[in-house]
Scaffold this active site. Sequence first.
Site, short mmCIF file in Angstrom:
data_model
loop_
_atom_site.label_atom_id
_atom_site.label_comp_id
_atom_site.label_asym_id
_atom_site.label_seq_id
_atom_site.Cartn_x
_atom_site.Cartn_y
_atom_site.Cartn_z
N HIS A 156 0.79 -1.05 0.01
CA HIS A 156 -0.02 -0.03 0.10
C HIS A 156 0.82 1.13 0.11
O HIS A 156 0.74 2.09 -0.84
CB HIS A 156 -0.75 -0.14 1.05
CG HIS A 156 -1.75 1.09 1.40
ND1 HIS A 156 -1.68 2.31 1.70
CD2 HIS A 156 -3.40 1.09 0.88
CE1 HIS A 156 -2.86 2.94 1.72
NE2 HIS A 156 -3.64 2.25 1.17
N ASP A 157 1.75 1.20 0.83
CA ASP A 157 2.58 2.45 1.06
C ASP A 157 4.02 2.08 0.74
O ASP A 157 4.91 2.64 0.88
CB ASP A 157 2.73 2.87 2.32
CG ASP A 157 1.35 3.39 2.90
OD1 ASP A 157 0.58 3.88 1.97
OD2 ASP A 157 1.47 3.30 4.15
N SER A 158 4.28 1.32 -0.43
CA SER A 158 5.44 0.68 -0.76
C SER A 158 5.39 0.39 -2.03
O SER A 158 4.62 0.75 -2.89
CB SER A 158 6.18 -0.31 0.10
OG SER A 158 5.46 -1.66 0.05
#
Length: 474
Positions: free
Chosen positions: A228-230
């Site tokens: 999601h954040d990578s």
Amino acid sequence: MVALALLAGALAAAPAYAAIAQSFVPPAANPSSTSTNYVGKNNGTIHNSPKVTGKAFDRFIQIWLENTDFATAASSPTFQKLAQEGLLLDGYYGLTHPSEPNYAVAGLGDFFGMHGDSFSAFPKNTSSVVDLLDAKNISWASYQIRYSIYPLLAIPYALTAASTDSLSISAPPDYVRKHSPLILTDSVAGVPERALRHRNFNDFAVDLNASALPQWMFVTPNLVDDAHDSTIDFTSSWLEYWLVPLLQNQNFNDNRTLILLTFDEAETYTQPNQVFTLLLGGALPQQLVGQKDPSYYTHCSTLSTVQANWGLGSLGRCDTNKTLANVFEFVANATGYKNNGLTSNSTKLPMTNLTGVFPGYANTEMWTPVLAPNVSAVGAGGGSVFVYPGTNTSLTSWSPQNLTAMGVTNPISIDPGYDYSNGSLVTAAAAPSSSSSKTATGSIAAATGKSAATSFAVPAMGVLVAAAGVAALL
Ligand SMILES: *[C@@H]1O[C@H](CO)[C@@H](O)[C@H](O)[C@H]1NC(C)=O
Ligand SMILES: *[C@@H]1O[C@H](CO)[C@@H](O)[C@H](O)[C@H]1NC(C)=O
Ligand SMILES: *[C@@H]1O[C@H](CO)[C@@H](O)[C@H](O)[C@H]1NC(C)=O
Ligand SMILES: *[C@@H]1O[C@H](CO)[C@@H](O)[C@H](O)[C@H]1NC(C)=O
Ligand SMILES: *[C@@H]1O[C@H](CO)[C@@H](O)[C@H](O)[C@H]1NC(C)=O
Ligand SMILES: *[C@@H]1O[C@H](CO)[C@@H](O)[C@H](O)[C@H]1NC(C)=O
Ligand SMILES: *[C@@H]1O[C@H](CO)[C@@H](O)[C@H](O)[C@H]1NC(C)=O
Ligand SMILES: *[C@@H]1O[C@H](CO)[C@@H](O)[C@H](O)[C@H]1NC(C)=O
Ligand SMILES: *[C@@H]1O[C@H](CO)[C@@H](O)[C@H](O)[C@H]1NC(C)=O
Ligand SMILES: *[C@@H]1O[C@H](CO)[C@@H](O)[C@H](O)[C@H]1NC(C)=O
Ligand SMILES: *[C@@H]1O[C@H](CO)[C@@H](O)[C@H](O)[C@H]1NC(C)=O
Ligand SMILES: *[C@@H]1O[C@H](CO)[C@@H](O)[C@H](O)[C@H]1NC(C)=O
């Protein structure tokens, strides 16, 4: 006009943080070790009822990753390697955007018109797969990773979804309540023996070593491990650290274990929402290893497959929809269930990339109560539809109401105040009572009357009839 405006809003809300580059740091020595990097101490080995044999597998483990297009995952050497060890489900789709409604489907069999990621607490009569598993004493748990190893990411999850119901695993920054399918319904979140089956990764290590992993498991990695954040490379590193060794661990993966590795949704909203999905594990027939299964599947298939395997009842929602809920084919073959023959190449597959346009309890501008499940539906397990005690089984349609226009708070957004931080349930006395608040369902009904003049039947799964429903409404 209205529908277009909603749609535009939804598109604008597409994930904006999906590519913060970081390098993966193993949080623990190995997946079976506890670590101070995991938030939350272990609280003892989980207690499970005796194993219930299934027709094709005895354990089903789902691992959900985030917001990645099929082609992106397919480009990763780790996913390519895993595909050689498993079965690629070439026709598997998310059901909507953004993330949270897809998780709702995995637990509850519907997303009830949800088209955002905000705090959602469904009332107790919102049944879930837990009701079906518990009816047969099939053990289950949800394992949620949260680390303290990464610096806080500057993302305001606390404002959107990170929850104030302080079940200890539900805090920011990197684990979010909205990625936990079962905690969304008060029939789980408000029942201690169910809520406390949400466990952290120190619990996982202990349960694993004790050979105590339950028969139905949902695994939610944190927001960097899940892509999601990578990036897909970061997630691949996490899979190499965590999943790859566990595939060799008999306490996790034995010859009766089926593992689903999937993504909640694709990243690109303008594509059909196909997600790279693998079946892994010793229960997969040897002749399928390294192959592709072209059948049409959705997240509803995770419910129907489990129902077929253990002869369960159903939720009477998308799990019983013959278009959306094909059973994974080798399980269908083992259980005698007949799939619909659709593949990802079939014309006229449902559009499952739409958002914002479905009526339901989670849609503030097209609100309905939680409607009764379809009690005459028959699912892949053949059992009856689970009906929560007290459910009004006649409440099968409702004329959608625009709570925004009425100045009424959607009751789904009201935190019931469940707090398990001391290991038992404490309910904060915060929620206003129905008699004094415009937020209660009764007031919404009263405010608009019960006239059915403009009513249309909202079917069990909003997504299914979206086009017709919206046309009728607008
Ligand atoms: C589980 O067993 C492994 C290997 O014996 C060991 O390294 C690890 O510390 C154990 N974990 C726990 C939580 O006891
Ligand atoms: C489930 O377990 C409970 C308590 O042990 C028992 O009373 C019940 O009969 C069991 N149900 C099934 C379907 O085995
Ligand atoms: C599966 O594993 C069990 C326990 O290790 C073993 O007894 C059984 O023979 C295995 N079955 C197959 C088909 O490999
Ligand atoms: C959904 O996907 C289709 C392609 O299958 C595309 O034509 C359509 O524009 C997409 N819808 C949205 C709302 O992006
Ligand atoms: C779809 O059609 C393409 C081209 O004919 C083929 O390569 C692919 O295997 C098909 N996929 C499915 C899921 O049937
Ligand atoms: C399921 O059964 C059908 C019909 O016998 C067969 O063609 C197909 O290959 C089987 N699929 C799997 C995944 O075992
Ligand atoms: C309920 O299920 C029955 C049996 O499958 C089906 O005929 C009917 O169309 C369903 N009703 C709704 C509203 O989905
Ligand atoms: C479910 O519970 C809510 C809250 O108590 C109630 O408003 C709704 O009517 C119920 N739905 C059904 C189908 O009974
Ligand atoms: C159940 O729902 C039906 C249909 O909306 C309604 O007419 C009836 O009054 C409800 N019954 C109760 C006890 O609320
Ligand atoms: C609901 O009401 C709000 C405020 O009046 C309006 O902006 C919005 O377009 C309405 N939505 C629908 C679906 O009618
Ligand atoms: C966790 O600890 C509490 C006491 O703090 C206890 O009541 C509860 O049963 C424990 N839960 C598990 C799963 O061990
Ligand atoms: C099942 O889903 C399909 C595809 O979205 C839809 O067209 C159909 O109306 C649904 N069936 C029922 C009974 O809800």
